[in-house]
Scaffold this motif. Structure first.
Motif: not given
Length: 167
Positions: A133-136, A1-8, A10-15
């Motif tokens: 939202a929860v898949r990753r 599973m890929e690691e997601i940085d905080e900026t990404e 936050a962007a996904r959460a906003a979306h």
């Protein structure tokens, strides 16, 4: 599973957040239209598009104001593109009710059937948004099931509240 940085993240959460807001707003309007009876497909589509665009503009305005408060400046060009993409990209989550109302406008369905199908599509959209939202996120299957079930339950609660209000 890929690691997601905080900026990404936050962007996904906003979306996702904006899709959820828009879907709940559309669900409330579709249910209200259903309860009034004898609405035409054109009237329903007009009411829904006004609500959807109004909600998107409100969400975008809230994003802009909160960005100014947090950063002390307006969006950069890149941030503006992201904010517009997040806000108006949420339209895909409410597309099916418009498709169904288009069928009703063409005489394939009644407006009531289109609104009923739109209700089910919007609740399903909430579940899909929840899955995205929860898949990753590193959760157990049980935690994912609870998260998705909670989102579906909230969608059904909106339906229940509308039925109580207009029943």
């Amino acid at each position: 599973m890929e690691e997601i940085d905080e900026t990404e993240r936050a962007a996904r959460a906003a979306h996702l957040k904006e899709r959820i807001y828009l879907t709940f707003a559309a669900l409330a309007v579709v249910l209200a239209l259903s309860s009034h009876g004898h609405v035409t497909a054109g009237e329903a589509a007009t009411t829904l598009i006004v609500t959807v665009l109004g909600t998107l503009l409100a969400v975008f305005t809230a994003d802009a104001v909160s960005h100014i408060v947090v950063h002390g400046r307006f969006f950069t060009r890149q941030e503006l593109g992201h904010a517009l993409g997040s806000s108006f990209g949420a339209l895909s989550s409410v597309a099916l009710p418009f498709v169904f109302l288009g069928f009703a406008g063409l005489g394939v369905w009644s407006a009531e059937a289109a609104l009923r199908a739109g209700t089910f599509a919007l609740v399903a959209s909430l579940v899909v948004i929840g899955w995205i939202a929860v898949r990753r996120i590193p959760l157990t299957w049980y935690q994912r099931l609870v998260a998705l079930g909670a989102e579906a339950a909230l969608g059904l609660a909106v339906i229940g509240l509308q039925v109580l209000a207009h029943g």
